[in-house]
Scaffold this motif. Sequence first.
Motif, PDB file in Angstrom:
ATOM      1  N   VAL A 115       8.175  11.650  10.087  1.00  0.00           N
ATOM      2  CA  VAL A 115       7.397  11.408  11.299  1.00  0.00           C
ATOM      3  C   VAL A 115       7.829  12.482  12.282  1.00  0.00           C
ATOM      4  O   VAL A 115       8.966  12.497  12.743  1.00  0.00           O
ATOM      5  N   MET A 116       6.907  13.413  12.523  1.00  0.00           N
ATOM      6  CA  MET A 116       7.237  14.573  13.336  1.00  0.00           C
ATOM      7  C   MET A 116       7.119  14.279  14.831  1.00  0.00           C
ATOM      8  O   MET A 116       6.183  13.623  15.264  1.00  0.00           O
ATOM      9  N   SER A 117       8.089  14.800  15.568  1.00  0.00           N
ATOM     10  CA  SER A 117       8.016  14.718  17.025  1.00  0.00           C
ATOM     11  C   SER A 117       7.326  15.990  17.524  1.00  0.00           C
ATOM     12  O   SER A 117       7.175  16.955  16.774  1.00  0.00           O
ATOM     13  N   GLN A 118       6.936  15.987  18.786  1.00  0.00           N
ATOM     14  CA  GLN A 118       6.333  17.195  19.338  1.00  0.00           C
ATOM     15  C   GLN A 118       7.349  18.341  19.338  1.00  0.00           C
ATOM     16  O   GLN A 118       6.986  19.498  19.215  1.00  0.00           O
ATOM     17  N   ASP A 119       8.625  18.005  19.429  1.00  0.00           N
ATOM     18  CA  ASP A 119       9.672  19.019  19.375  1.00  0.00           C
ATOM     19  C   ASP A 119       9.728  19.652  17.981  1.00  0.00           C
ATOM     20  O   ASP A 119       9.886  20.862  17.849  1.00  0.00           O
ATOM     21  N   ASP A 120       9.585  18.832  16.924  1.00  0.00           N
ATOM     22  CA  ASP A 120       9.582  19.353  15.546  1.00  0.00           C
ATOM     23  C   ASP A 120       8.457  20.365  15.341  1.00  0.00           C
ATOM     24  O   ASP A 120       8.595  21.304  14.561  1.00  0.00           O
ATOM     25  N   LEU A 121       7.327  20.160  16.034  1.00  0.00           N
ATOM     26  CA  LEU A 121       6.155  21.009  15.851  1.00  0.00           C
ATOM     27  C   LEU A 121       6.312  22.404  16.460  1.00  0.00           C
ATOM     28  O   LEU A 121       5.435  23.237  16.331  1.00  0.00           O
ATOM     29  N   LYS A 122       7.437  22.643  17.104  1.00  0.00           N
ATOM     30  CA  LYS A 122       7.688  23.965  17.679  1.00  0.00           C
ATOM     31  C   LYS A 122       8.401  24.843  16.638  1.00  0.00           C
ATOM     32  O   LYS A 122       9.269  25.639  16.986  1.00  0.00           O
ATOM     33  N   ALA A 123       8.050  24.690  15.370  1.00  0.00           N
ATOM     34  CA  ALA A 123       8.571  25.492  14.252  1.00  0.00           C
ATOM     35  C   ALA A 123      10.048  25.243  13.990  1.00  0.00           C
ATOM     36  O   ALA A 123      10.807  26.159  13.684  1.00  0.00           O
TER      37      ALA A 123
END
Length: 157
Positions: free
Chosen positions: A108-116
């Motif tokens: 479950v990805m956080s918005q922080d994870d989505l920053k590569a």
Amino acid sequence: MASVIPRSQVDLVDFVDWRGVECLNQKSGHAIENALKQGYREDDGLHLESDADEQILIYIPFTQVVKLHSIVIKGPDEEGPRTVKLFTNKENMGFSNVNDYPPNDSIVMSQDDLKAKAINLKYVKFQNVRSLTIFIEDNQGGNDISKVQKIALYGTT
């Protein structure tokens, strides 16, 4: 911001069997190559985008057996993936049978994870990987469209 490659791990992009890569529910003009291929995935103007709904199913075969250590998935705050399920060595998966198999890992990805950011996987479950199926189940904002700017896989051969 450059993602940090774990020591002794390599970017597995050179071991992708491009002839076998498939992506279900991708929008024409916003195909998987935009997120997966070197050069394309570094261009913020390019992305993979879902078509009919928010779900995307990506099949990535490798030219040799690999051990998968971590994954980087970059996407926008709202349309970026939220629930990502990873399956190894499952041929011919479709949306109709994706829930028939337990995933090797579920993120479950956080918005922080989505920053590569590199996300470490359950390494013991990714030892003899001939292919990886990535199921993007939903996105951060609950929208009808999911977008992925970059997918990078790190591990060893």
